[in-house]
Scaffold this active site. Structure first.
Site, mmCIF file in Angstrom:
data_model
loop_
_atom_site.group_PDB
_atom_site.id
_atom_site.type_symbol
_atom_site.label_atom_id
_atom_site.label_comp_id
_atom_site.label_asym_id
_atom_site.label_seq_id
_atom_site.Cartn_x
_atom_site.Cartn_y
_atom_site.Cartn_z
ATOM 1 N N LYS A 166 0.861 -1.184 0.000
ATOM 2 C CA LYS A 166 0.000 0.000 0.000
ATOM 3 C C LYS A 166 0.885 1.217 0.000
ATOM 4 C CE LYS A 166 -4.516 0.622 0.426
ATOM 5 N NZ LYS A 166 -5.478 -0.413 0.008
HETATM 6 N N1 GLU Z 1 -7.226 -0.222 -3.210
HETATM 7 C C1 GLU Z 1 -7.920 -1.427 -3.509
HETATM 8 C C2 GLU Z 1 -7.930 -2.332 -2.307
HETATM 9 O O1 GLU Z 1 -7.792 -1.900 -1.196
HETATM 10 C C3 GLU Z 1 -7.431 -2.091 -4.797
HETATM 11 C C4 GLU Z 1 -6.013 -2.511 -4.805
HETATM 12 C C5 GLU Z 1 -5.529 -3.030 -6.159
HETATM 13 O O2 GLU Z 1 -6.323 -3.147 -7.076
HETATM 14 O O3 GLU Z 1 -4.324 -3.282 -6.254
HETATM 15 O O4 GLU Z 1 -8.156 -3.513 -2.418
#
Ligand code: GLU
Length: 437
Positions: A127
């Site tokens: 993240k």
């Molecule tokens: N931000 C989204 C999540 O928390 C998508 C992450 C992604 O597609 O890599 O799952």
């Protein structure tokens, strides 16, 4: 107060002691760690494996200047945490929000690891985020911020190493700037450095609504096992961004009546039902769902405690805690957000008979279609929307079934069952890969 590790000796298996009083409910990382520790204890993991896979593999912290439109310069902090890469490249979104800090990004990165493992896609977890308030920024400022932040992250991101995506306050346009920035310094176009792109530059059909669609697939499966008729159900939605809005639309298609919704500025309630598109247009026009015609304004706290069949927390962490869990009346809670419910609240909800579809299962549709996008980019192919949704449906259905079976067999709530599945898969990967050198 930091929670002590429940593993007394890394090299010896022993009774795993979890002292819940040492985990701070307001700290997302503590909540992530407690969720993990509960699973590690039940799985009876080797302590060194547990300690290894619980914590992030790599953390990258950057400070960079942003020139505001009025000429002022601000220094911003940005982060990228690669929690785990055992099952594949690091994967996870980028968040632009005032609450972003290293602690939150670590928790969010960990949740990505378990999420990708629960739906069994070949990614690890990551993240990123920048501490900023995009509501006070122009599009030009957000573009400059994005380009500089991505330039700062360039040593660690890449199509085979770490692939960002949208998260809170980032969208396909931001992903397009990422493709452009990364490609400019590489010297050739690299669409697969990021997912959630606009279709025109290599995005996947169905990605925009994928998180919500995945969540509704899990709701459909839950309704089957709980014998709930969705067409005569009522729903309440906390958070009316991409996930909340599309979840509302998809539930409406199934005949669910949306009686309340909220955003960061407040909530609205109408027992007659709210039209999701009109509420969205109202929010686009005025900046909030509040003061929507034929609805009463309510607070976010009141919203969560409304009698309803389905509650969709689709905002931020920390929505359902030991403070309000006993007052929640929803039969099913579908976690569109990451980390909305603490493990303390989980126990209360479980005792009260609320069925929680946990974040690492319920909102895994987003990263699953990100995976499809990355696969399509790699093969230089485009799938139809129908194909994308069919594949997504199959993955969500299988994951739901696996988690549900574990929860029934082990007599644990759906969250712990999802962790048993996800953590178990990552631990297995670690065992197989072993230690270098
Ligand atoms: N931000 C989204 C999540 O928390 C998508 C992450 C992604 O597609 O890599 O799952």
């Amino acid at each position: 107060m930091r929670a002590a590790s429940p593993f007394p000796d890394m090299n010896k298996k022993g009774p795993l002691m979890i002292d819940r009083s040492r985990y701070d409910e307001n700290n997302p990382l503590d909540m992530h760690n407690l969720q993990f520790d509960i699973a590690a204890q039940r799985l009876d993991l080797e302590p060194w494996i547990a300690e290894k896979i619980k914590h992030p593999r790599r953390e990258f912290v950057v400070r960079f200047p942003l020139r505001r439109d009025d000429g002022r310069i601000e220094l911003l902090s940005g982060y990228r945490v690669q929690h785990n890469t055992l099952r594949g490249p690091a994967k996870g979104g980028l968040r632009y929000h005032p609450n972003v800090d290293l602690n939150e990004v670590r928790a969010l990165a960990g949740w990505m690891t378990w999420k990708c493992a629960v739906v069994n896609i070949p990614f690890g977890g990551a993240k990123g985020g920048v501490t900023c308030d995009p509501s006070t920024m122009s599009q030009h400022e957000i573009e400059r911020l994005t380009r500089r932040y991505i330039w700062e992250l360039s040593p660690i991101i890449g199509p085979d190493s770490d692939i960002p995506a949208p998260d809170v306050n980032t969208n396909p346009q931001v992903m397009a700037w990422i493709v452009d920035t990364y490609s400019v310094f590489k010297g050739y176009t690299c669409p697969s450095v990021v997912t959630g792109k606009p279709i025109e530059i290599g995005g996947s059909l169905g990605r925009l609504k994928a998180t919500s669609r995945g969540a509704i697939f899990t709701l459909r499966e839950a309704a089957k096992v709980l014998n709930i008729d969705l067409a005569s159900s009522t729903a309440v939605i906390q958070g009316y961004g991409n996930v909340g809005y599309h979840a509302a639309q998809l539930m409406e298609e199934l005949g669910v009546k949306i009686i309340a919704m909220s955003d960061s500025k407040g909530g609205i309630l109408s027992h007659k039902g709210l039209n999701s598109s009109e509420a969205y247009e109202h929010r686009q026009r005025t900046g909030s769902v509040s003061d929507f015609r034929e609805a009463d304004n309510i607070t976010n706290a009141e919203l969560l405690e409304l009698p309803c069949d389905i509650l969709v927390p689709a905002a931020l962490e920390g929505a359902i805690t030991r403070e309000n869990a006993a007052k929640i009346e929803a039969k099913v809670i579908v976690e569109g957000a990451n980390g909305p419910t603490s493990p303390f609240a989980d126990d209360i909800l479980y005792d009260n008979g609320s069925f929680v579809i946990p974040d690492i299962l319920a909102n895994a549709g987003g990263v699953t279609v990100s995976y499809f996008e990355w696969v399509q980019n790699g093969q230089k192919l485009f799938w139809t929307e129908e194909d994308v949704y069919k594949r997504l449906d199959k993955i969500m259905k299988t994951a739901f079934q696996e988690v549900y079976d574990i929860s029934a067999r082990e007599r644990v709530n759906m969250r712990t069952a999802a962790y048993l599945l996800g953590v178990g898969r990552v631990a297995k990967a670690k065992r197989l890969r072993g230690i270098f050198p």
